[in-house]
Structure formats: structure tokens, C-alpha cells
Enzyme design. Structure first.
Site, PDB file in Angstrom:
ATOM      1  N   ASP A 135      -2.677  -0.881  -2.820  1.00 22.98           N
ATOM      2  CA  ASP A 135      -1.824  -0.267  -3.849  1.00 22.98           C
ATOM      3  C   ASP A 135      -2.149  -0.799  -5.250  1.00 22.98           C
ATOM      4  O   ASP A 135      -2.675  -1.903  -5.398  1.00 22.98           O
ATOM      5  CB  ASP A 135      -0.348  -0.548  -3.551  1.00 22.98           C
ATOM      6  CG  ASP A 135      -0.046  -2.036  -3.478  1.00 22.98           C
ATOM      7  OD1 ASP A 135      -0.830  -2.756  -2.833  1.00 22.98           O
ATOM      8  OD2 ASP A 135       0.957  -2.492  -4.072  1.00 22.98           O
ATOM      9  N   GLU A 136      -1.814  -0.003  -6.207  1.00 24.15           N
ATOM     10  CA  GLU A 136      -1.790  -0.397  -7.627  1.00 24.15           C
ATOM     11  C   GLU A 136      -3.019  -1.193  -8.072  1.00 24.15           C
ATOM     12  O   GLU A 136      -2.894  -2.176  -8.798  1.00 24.15           O
ATOM     13  CB  GLU A 136      -0.530  -1.240  -7.906  1.00 24.15           C
ATOM     14  CG  GLU A 136       0.751  -0.471  -7.686  1.00 24.15           C
ATOM     15  CD  GLU A 136       1.997  -1.355  -7.792  1.00 24.15           C
ATOM     16  OE1 GLU A 136       2.995  -0.884  -8.338  1.00 24.15           O
ATOM     17  OE2 GLU A 136       1.979  -2.492  -7.296  1.00 24.15           O
TER      18      GLU A 136
END
Ligand code: TNX
Length: 515
Positions: free
Chosen positions: A328-329
Site C-alpha cells: 500500500d501507499e
């Protein structure tokens, strides 16, 4: 004549029940507040008396069944303050509690069960030990968490047939932003087990801390495990401690899903080993709460040696089928580098015998067979994942994030995905939340607890209760059998159970807790 008599008696009984405002009829099993709500409950109108003369029998030669019987005996001992005998038996006894497995009744599935509570005999039957465990958990909810001295313990007789809607029913604990020791994790596991959840996802690494010993890369914990958000002393699990957690969970039919978040969320590793950085310089340790600033150097071969060692060591300690690669991210990883990295890491995980799970961003890569994307924010990513053949774990932040504040007055938590009051957290259906993510694509539901603002067990409890039982019910009970107005009454009854378990919970005004 007889019929008339029965009818009048029923009417009298009905009127009696209508006008007597006393406690609920104790012999009506359908009036018990179970969470999760079972598929079907039939009341037989009598009572089973629990005393120390009740023996717990288990069918011989069934893997793990003795352990489940002993677990039940320990729980009953805790409730009643009496010792219960545990014995094996290959015939159905005339009285007591009998756990056995059956090969028929295919509609029960691998985790379903029958629980028949008679006057003398409580029969627990399932296709697997896990099913027997869940039946035992249901049975335990017919009793108080702890009996008062001298209290007579009776259980209404009846028959329960039950099985889960989803095969994956989990929660996540972020032990990186703040570290929580083995005892806290065990207590968290007990919460999950109480409500028939079967997966605990441990977020073991992030920018602020590396929390598991890796023998081939010792500085990960020496340096990377030495702090946490706010600059506290952090901590980590030795491999021995991690194995102890795995075993404790397994005894409760809970699979540990380890997560090493990469290529972003890796500052703790980047601070520990200079060679993982593209410029060859170790970063500073980080104790803030920003996200998206770190990345492993995806172009260096040493990065893949590192990932291989980490996955190999953790996989060898993890009996469950999954390895969570985060993903993620990764805001500072170029798109092509990200795709290249996730593709290679999936191969490594597969090579070490595990199935890949990743946050929904990993759908930008070529997913390996059997990969699962965890939907948290981005429907487009998740849709892409489904098109690439992945299954989905539903963790929509706006509904299922246990670190979201209940309302604007909640002193803990974040609110970037909105406030999540108890009704909002409960009242949704994973299979209809989005048009594209449909029932057949969904493996299950998971409620994450991120811990940027959460520093100790009391704070964990306050954010997790009363939300967790609701997420457990969303995972277990089909949406046709669920509605908030009815659920909130059962939840209110569980308030007493939370108190008896010394859980510091949020007393939402939307739940009629009683005094
Ligand atoms: C987003 S959810 C994150 C986490 C934060 C969380 C806080 C996800 C995959 N990433 O890094 O801790 O929000 O709610």
C-alpha cells in the site's frame, strides 16, 4: 378435548409471558443473545444443569479434538469454579457433553456444527475440530462469563445448526506503529476466538518499527525495532515468541497472517541496513505518523535477497497458508518499479509455499494464481484484481477500520475515512457494498486496527469494543439474518459479558446497554 386444553394452556402461557415483566424465560434457547447469530435455533423448552458431575467426552482419534474438549473444560472451570473431567469415548454417552465429528451433513461445510442441548446430554457434532470449537463457543454464550458464588447454572435445551457465511473472518493488529507484547496479542486472540473469527493479520513492519526477529538480518530488530510512534522504546517478537503466538492462535482455530509491508512503509528496514537504500545511506529512525515517504530500492538485487530471507524465515514459522506483502501507499516508488517489485515478491512468496495477500494496490501488478487483494480504499484497484482472478478480503476503511473515531468526541483514533459509530460499522453487506465486488469474489471480511494513536491494551479495547463482535457477525452470519435493530439488543446483552471480561469498551448511545 386434549387439543383444546393445549391451546388454552398456550394462550394462558402467552398471556402470562405478555404481562409478566420479569426476566426472560430462561428455558427458551431462542432468547439467548448469541453473537454471531446462528443459522437456526430450535427451542425444546427444558433445561440442562451444569455441575461438576458433567463429564466432557471427546471422540477418540480425531486430530485436535481432545485439545478442544480440554479448552472447553478450562472455560467451564473459569465460569463455574469447578473442575470438569475430560475423557475419550467412542460411543455416545448417556449424559455429559460429547464432542464428535461426522462425515455426513455436507451442508454444514468445513466449519459448521450441530449443537444439541438435551436435559442430560449436550451433543456437539461437526465435520471438523474447528466446527466443534465453534459449537463450544456457542454453548459458552448460554452461560455467564463468570458465575456468582453458589449460582445454579442452567442452559435452555434446544438444537442449533450453524455454519459461517464467509471462510475468512479476521481482524488486523498493527504492532508496528506501537508495539504490543505477547500477552496483549494473546488477549486480542481471545477476543477473536470469542466471536468465531479465524484469522489474525499481524502488521509486523512499517516505517516506525520492525517487529519480528530475522536471524539472517539481525539489525532489523536491533535498530528497526528500537522505537515506535512518539519515540517510545518499541520492541519486537523473537522467533520463539512469534511461534508461541502462532500456537496460541492455532489452539483457538485462528490462523496468523504475517504482513511485511513493502516496498513502501519500510523506513525501519531502511534505517537498519544502508544497502537497502538506492543511495546506499541508512535513513534515520522515524517516530511520526506520515505515510508514503519510504521505499526499498527496487533496482538492487540485494533487495530481493533481503525479501527472500525475510519471507523464508517467517514462512517457516507460519503454518497458515498466507503471507501478506502489504504493497500500500508506495507513493515514492515509480509505477513500473512498483509493478516489477510486486511481481518478483509474489514469486518469492510462492516459492516459499505461501499464498499472496496484499492491499488493493497490488492489483497493478500481474497477480499470481491464488492471490487475494484486500480492499481498503480503491474500488478500481480491487476491480482490476478481480479481473486478474484474485479473491477479495473486504476491509472498507469507511466501515471496517477500527481505528476510525466513533464520533468527533472520541479521544483516540483517526477520522480520515469518516466517523464509524457502532450502527454504521455493523449495518452493511460485503456482497452489495459495491456493484462489482460481488459475493463470489469475496473470501471474507477483516477489520483492521491501526495504532498510530493507540498505545496500550485499554486503548485497544476501547476502539475494538463494541465494534469487533459486529465485524465477526458480518463474517459469520448471512445478511438475510442480520439487522441493526435486532442486533443492538443482543449487543447490549453482551455489554455485561464485556464487563465480566474486564473490557474497557465504548458505551455508544445507540446501544441500549441497560444499567
Ligand atoms: C492507511 S490502510 C494505511 C495505514 C494507516 C491507516 C490509518 C492502509 C493499507 N494503509 O498505513 O495506518 O490508513 O487509518
Amino acid at each position: 378435548m386434549k387439543k383444546l386444553f393445549v391451546a388454552t394452556s398456550l394462550i394462558t402461557l402467552g398471556l402470562f409471558m405478555l404481562f409478566s415483566c420479569g426476566p426472560k424465560e430462561p428455558t427458551d434457547l431462542t432468547q439467548t443473545s448469541f453473537i454471531p447469530q446462528p443459522v437456526s435455533i430450535e427451542s425444546l423448552g427444558d433445561e440442562f444443569i451444569l455441575s461438576s458431575s458433567v463429564t466432557i467426552y471427546y471422540e477418540e482419534n480425531v486430530d485436535g479434538l481432545e485439545q478442544t474438549a480440554r479448552y472447553l473444560a478450562d472455560e467451564l472451570n473459569h465460569i463455574a469454579g469447578e473442575i470438569f473431567t475430560v475423557e475419550s469415548s467412542n460411543v455416545t454417552p448417556r449424559s455429559g457433553i460429547f464432542l464428535s465429528v461426522t462425515t455426513d451433513n455436507n451442508d454444514l461445510g468445513k466449519e459448521g456444527y450441530f449443537l444439541s442441548i438435551g436435559k442430560k446430554l449436550v451433543g456437539i457434532k461437526a465435520k471438523s475440530t474447528a466446527g466443534c470449537f465453534y459449537a463450544a463457543k456457542t454453548f459458552l454464550q448460554t452461560l455467564p462469563v463468570k458465575a456468582a458464588a453458589g449460582e445454579k447454572l442452567t442452559v435452555p435445551t434446544g438444537i442449533i445448526r450453524d455454519f459461517p457465511e464467509y471462510e475468512y473472518r479476521g481482524a488486523m493488529l498493527d504492532v508496528s506503529r506501537h508495539f504490543f507484547g505477547v500477552d496483549d496479542v494473546k488477549r486480542f486472540i481471545d477476543f477473536l476466538a470469542t466471536y468465531k473469527m479465524n484469522a489474525l493479520h499481524l502488521h509486523l513492519s512499517d516505517d516506525q518499527g520492525w517487529r519480528i526477529e530475522i536471524k539472517s538480518w539481525p539489525k532489523l530488530t536491533e535498530i528497526g525495532g528500537s522505537t515506535e510512534v512518539g519515540g517510545g522504546k518499541g520492541g519486537f517478537y523473537t522467533q520463539k515468541q512469534y511461534s508461541e503466538i502462532v500456537k496460541y492462535a492455532l489452539e483457538r482455530h485462528i490462523t496468523i497472517v504475517p504482513e511485511i509491508d513493502m516496498p513502501g512503509h519500510t523506513n525501519a528496514a531502511l534505517a537498519s541496513y544502508a544497502e537497502l537504500n538506492c543511495d546506499g545511506k541508512a535513513t534515520e529512525l522515524y517516530t511520526g505518523t506520515e505515510v508514503g515517504f519510504s521505499t526499498l530500492c527496487t533496482g538492487k538485487e540485494i533487495t530481493y535477497q533481503f525479501v527472500d530471507d525475510v519471507v523464508r524465515e517467517i514462512a517457516s514459522l507460519t503454518p497458515g497458508p498466507w503471507f501478506h506483502i502489504g504493497g500500500d501507499e508506495s507513493h515514492v516508488t515509480a509505477h513500473d518499479d512498483y509493478v516489477y517489485f510486486i511481481n518478483r515478491v509474489q514469486e518469492i512468496v510462492t516459492k516459499h509455499g505461501k499464498k499472496v495477500i496484499g492491499w488493493d494496490e497490488i492489483a497493478n501488478a500481474d497477480l499470481v494464481e491464488g492471490a487475494t487483494v484486500q480492499f481498503w480504499a480503491d474500488v478500481e484497484n480491487t476491480t482490476m484484481g478481480i479481473e486478474k482472478g484474485a479473491k477479495v478480503i473486504m476491509s472498507p476503511a469507511a466501515r471496517a477500520y477500527m481505528d476510525m473515531k466513533y464520533d468527533s468526541t472520541t479521544h483516540l483514533g483517526l477520522h480520515w475515512a469518516g466517523y464509524i459509530e457502532v450502527d454504521h460499522g455493523y449495518d452493511w453487506n460485503p456482497a452489495t457494498l459495491n456493484e462489482i465486488i460481488t459475493r463470489e469474489n469475496i473470501l471474507g471480511v477483516e477489520a483492521p486496527l491501526w495504532t498510530e494513536t493507540i498505545t496500550n491494551m485499554d486503548e485497544i479495547e476501547y476502539m475494538v469494543f463494541p465494534q469487533l463482535p459486529g465485524y465477526a457477525e458480518i463474517g459469520w452470519t448471512s445478511s438475510e439474518l442480520r439487522n441493526w435493530d435486532e442486533y443492538k439488543l443482543r449487543l447490549a446483552d453482551h455489554g455485561k459479558r464485556f464487563e465480566a471480561m474486564e473490557i474497557d469498551f465504548y458505551r455508544s448511545e445507540r446501544v441500549p446497554w441497560g444499567e
